[in-house]
Every structure is written in structure tokens, then in C-alpha cells.
Motif scaffolding. Structure first.
Motif, short mmCIF file in Angstrom:
data_model
loop_
_atom_site.label_atom_id
_atom_site.label_comp_id
_atom_site.label_asym_id
_atom_site.label_seq_id
_atom_site.Cartn_x
_atom_site.Cartn_y
_atom_site.Cartn_z
N LYS A 252 0.81 -1.22 0.00
CA LYS A 252 0.00 0.00 0.00
C LYS A 252 0.84 1.27 0.00
CE LYS A 252 -3.94 1.89 2.61
NZ LYS A 252 -4.97 1.95 1.61
N GLU A 253 1.88 1.30 0.83
CA GLU A 253 2.66 2.54 1.00
C GLU A 253 3.58 2.80 -0.19
OE1 GLU A 253 2.53 0.09 3.30
OE2 GLU A 253 1.11 1.11 4.63
N ILE A 254 3.91 1.76 -0.95
CA ILE A 254 4.87 1.95 -2.05
C ILE A 254 4.18 2.66 -3.22
CG2 ILE A 254 6.35 0.79 -3.76
CD1 ILE A 254 7.52 0.65 -0.98
N GLN A 255 4.74 3.80 -3.62
CA GLN A 255 4.16 4.63 -4.68
C GLN A 255 4.85 4.43 -6.02
OE1 GLN A 255 1.44 6.69 -4.11
NE2 GLN A 255 1.43 5.63 -2.17
N ALA A 256 6.12 4.01 -5.95
CA ALA A 256 6.88 3.85 -7.20
C ALA A 256 7.98 2.82 -7.00
CB ALA A 256 7.48 5.19 -7.62
N VAL A 257 8.40 2.22 -8.12
CA VAL A 257 9.47 1.22 -8.09
C VAL A 257 10.48 1.57 -9.17
CG1 VAL A 257 10.04 -1.23 -8.23
CG2 VAL A 257 7.74 -0.54 -7.55
N ASP A 279 4.34 10.81 -12.33
CA ASP A 279 4.83 10.72 -13.70
C ASP A 279 6.31 10.33 -13.73
OD1 ASP A 279 5.45 10.97 -16.35
OD2 ASP A 279 5.17 13.15 -16.45
N ILE A 280 6.58 9.05 -13.94
CA ILE A 280 7.98 8.64 -14.05
C ILE A 280 8.42 8.58 -15.53
CG2 ILE A 280 8.43 7.51 -11.82
CD1 ILE A 280 7.37 5.47 -14.75
N GLU A 313 15.93 10.58 -5.86
CA GLU A 313 15.62 12.02 -5.74
C GLU A 313 14.59 12.46 -6.78
OE1 GLU A 313 19.98 13.33 -4.00
OE2 GLU A 313 19.38 14.07 -5.98
N LYS A 314 14.80 12.02 -8.02
CA LYS A 314 13.87 12.42 -9.09
C LYS A 314 12.47 11.88 -8.82
CE LYS A 314 16.93 14.02 -12.24
NZ LYS A 314 16.90 15.42 -12.63
N ILE A 315 12.40 10.63 -8.36
CA ILE A 315 11.07 10.03 -8.12
C ILE A 315 10.40 10.72 -6.93
CG2 ILE A 315 9.82 7.91 -7.55
CD1 ILE A 315 12.09 6.36 -9.04
N GLU A 316 11.19 11.05 -5.90
CA GLU A 316 10.60 11.77 -4.76
C GLU A 316 10.02 13.11 -5.22
OE1 GLU A 316 13.62 11.71 -1.73
OE2 GLU A 316 12.92 9.78 -0.98
N GLU A 317 10.75 13.77 -6.09
CA GLU A 317 10.23 15.04 -6.64
C GLU A 317 8.92 14.80 -7.39
OE1 GLU A 317 13.08 17.00 -9.22
OE2 GLU A 317 14.57 16.95 -7.61
#
Ligand code: AMP
Ligand code: MN
Length: 327
Positions: A252-257, A279-280, A313-317
Motif C-alpha cells: 500500500k505505501e509503495i508509490q513507485a518502483v 509521472d515517471i 531524488e527524481k522520483i521523490e520530486e
């Protein structure tokens, strides 16, 4: 159905030509294979000669689908063709097949940023799969939706939406799927063939990769990694990695891989997946790759620690940059 001008031009170009080569991107996925073969069957029903060629073989589970074992594998399109139909490729180089530019190129795609490299270009970023466009093509050619054609379109939609998970899905997606089922597609069998026909090495490899998974300090991003040594120890191969990337997203908590697969010293093939509005795709594009908002990839060079830090860093942004009400 209203036919778009681009589609009408493609219909006319197909009717007036005889010999076709159909290609898609290297390391083809379900949408590549499904779109290519649905189109190949349709064109053959019109009496056309069709060769399907890709740079790499289909993922093993897809070999069970009609016509897949007959796809030519090669890095050159030899022979004479009246047109090359390119599916699923933002640019012609994505095919990994040389010589296609010698022919009349018909570009059919749904990837944002498609470079319109064809003599004819039909591009719809709103399509959940390239095969949604192939569906319209089959209808516009006034061909019956045979079970084989329908099965390939369904295979493409099922896999390219991540089993109906991605935000690219629209009412049109389900309207097409309804018609595919009416044409005889067995969705249970397709799901079994795609997702439940793996070998044991693949399961062990999944175990090894997931054991080594890291989570970023905010707890929202999973970082997965694989090199040849890990694959060998687990008893699997790189061909068995398809789908691994989707597993961390089931938390649930994971937003991106982000998945780093080592290809050479200091060179990594990066795959990314995300949920909802994250948006990755634009991150992959920054690194010379491409894809969609929720599924994208690129190839990068550098020390792995620095690369992982950069991508996190990019994904967190990207996660924090979403409008507040969509989080
Ligand atoms: P993958 O992670 O390889 O399954 O790719 C996810 C999505 O991104 C697919 O739609 C691919 O076609 C696209 N994609 C992956 N790598 C690239 C790349 N180097 N250039 C353009 N698109 C890519
Ligand atoms: Mn696709």
C-alpha cells in the motif's frame, strides 16, 4: 465509428500495397507482440503478404499465443516490401532492426513524444495500448474480428495496462474488451497463459530480487537490483525478470518502483513503475529513454550508488510534485 484522417490514410495505404513487414521495439512486450500479430492476421485476411520481424524474441509465456513462434528474429529487414508498419516505437531506432527506413513507413504508436518518423503517422497517447489503435484499424478495414485477432488485442491491453492497473485505461478500453470477449476471447485462459505459466527458476529469482530490495527513507519508493551473478545463483535468467517490477507496488505505501538491471560494467537498464498521477515517464525521458506516466524505462551509465541516489531524488520530486488532492 468516426475514422480519423490518419487512420483513413493508413487504410488507403494498406489497400494499395501488397507486401508488408511489421516490426516493433526491441525486447518486445505483450503490446508489441499483440499489436503486430493482430495486424498481421488482419492484413493476411485481406490477401496481403506479411512478415513480422523483431530484434529480440517474445517473453517465453507469450510463445503460447498464435503465430508468436513464427515471428522472425533479426537485426535487419532484408527483402522487398511495399511498406513497413512500425508499432509501439517512439522513434525508428527503438526497433533495433536496420533497413526499415528503405520502405514506406507507417508509424502506429501511443507513446508520448513519438517523433512522427513515418510517411504516415498515427499516434494516440490516450490509448491504453497500441493495440487499441489496431482494433480501430481492423474495424476500419471492415474485417471480421476473428478469435486470433481478438486474442492478440486482448493480450496487448491486459499486459500494457498492468492487468488493468494503469491510469491510461478509459471507457474505450473496456468497450474494446467487451467486443473482444464477444469475438471469442477467453480472458481466464489469456491471464493463465500470461501470468501463470512460469518456470521455477523465475520464482526463485523473484525471491532473490525481493530479498535484496531496498526502500527509500520516506518509505514510498522500492529499489530493486539484479546482476548476472544474482540471477545465476537463483537459477534464473534475465529473461525471467518480466513482471518482477510490479510486485513492490502491491504494498500500500509503495508509490513507485525503480529496477536496475546490470547489463555491462557500470551500465544499467532501468525500469520504473508508479501509481496514479506520479509521472515517471518524464524521468525516463530525461535519461534518453521513454515510456508512459506509470511505466517507463531507460539505459544509464555510472556507479550504481550514485545512480540509485539520483533516481530516488527524481522520483521523490515526482511524488511530491503532484497536486495535493491527488495524493
Ligand atoms: P519496461 O520497463 O522495459 O517494461 O518499459 C516500460 C515502458 O517504457 C514501455 O512502454 C516501453 O516501451 C517504454 N520504454 C522502456 N525503455 C524505453 C526506452 N529506452 N526508450 C523509450 N521507451 C522505453
Ligand atoms: Mn504499449
Amino acid at each position: 465509428m468516426t475514422t480519423s484522417p490518419d487512420l483513413q490514410h493508413i487504410v488507403d495505404a494498406i489497400r494499395t500495397r501488397q507486401r508488408f513487414v511489421i516490426s516493433s521495439h526491441s525486447r518486445p512486450d505483450g503490446d508489441s507482440i499483440g499489436s503486430q500479430l493482430a495486424a498481421a492476421y488482419a492484413l493476411r485476411a485481406l490477401g496481403k503478404e506479411v512478415t513480422v520481424i523483431n530484434a529480440d524474441p517474445a517473453p517465453p509465456p507469450l510463445l503460447q499465443f498464435p503465430g508468436v513462434p513464427d515471428i522472425m528474429i533479426g537485426d535487419r529487414a532484408d527483402g522487398d516490401f511495399d511498406a513497413a508498419i512500425i508499432m509501439e516505437c517512439g522513434d525508428l531506432a527503438r526497433t533495433g532492426v536496420a533497413g526499415l527506413e528503405r520502405f514506406f513507413v507507417i508509424n502506429i504508436d501511443h507513446h508520448p513524444g513519438n517523433t512522427a518518423y513515418g510517411q504516415l503517422n498515427w499516434f494516440d497517447a490516450g490509448a491504453a495500448a497500441c493495440a487499441e489503435l489496431v482494433f480501430d484499424l481492423v474495424r476500419a478495414l471492415k474485417l471480421p474480428l476473428t478469435r486470433d485477432i481478438a486474442t492478440h488485442i486482448y493480450l496487448a491491453i491486459l499486459t500494457d495496462t498492468g492487468s488493468f492497473h494503469f491510469s491510461s485505461i478509459s471507457p474505450r478500453t473496456f468497450d474494446i474488451c467487451r467486443q473482444l470477449l464477444e469475438a471469442g476471447v477467453d480472458p481466464v485462459q489469456v491471464a493463465r497463459d500470461v501470468y501463470d505459466s512460469n518456470n521455477m527458476g523465475r520464482l526463485k529469482l523473484f525471491g532473490a530480487v525481493l530479498s535484496a530490495m531496498q526502500i527509500d527513507p520516506t518509505g514510498r519508493i522500492a529499489i530493486v537490483y539484479l546482476d548476472n551473478e544474482m540471477a545465476r545463483k537463483a537459477g534464473g535468467t534475465y529473461d525471467d525478470t518480466e513482471g518482477i517490477i510490479n510486485l513492490p507496488l502491491t504494498v500500500k505505501e509503495i508509490q513507485a518502483v525503480v529496477f536496475f538491471k546490470k547489463t555491462e560494467d557500470n551500465q544499467y537498464r532501468v525500469s520504473m513503475r508508479s501509481k496514479g498521477d506520479i509521472d515517471i515517464g518524464s524521468i525516463a525521458k530525461e535519461f534518453g529513454g521513454g515510456g508512459h506516466k506509470n511505466a517507463a524505462g531507460c539505459t544509464v551509465t555510472g556507479p550504481i550508488n550514485a545512480l540509485q541516489k539520483t533516481f530516488i531524488e527524481k522520483i521523490e520530486e515526482a511524488i511530491d510534485g503532484r497536486p495535493a488532492h491527488r495524493r
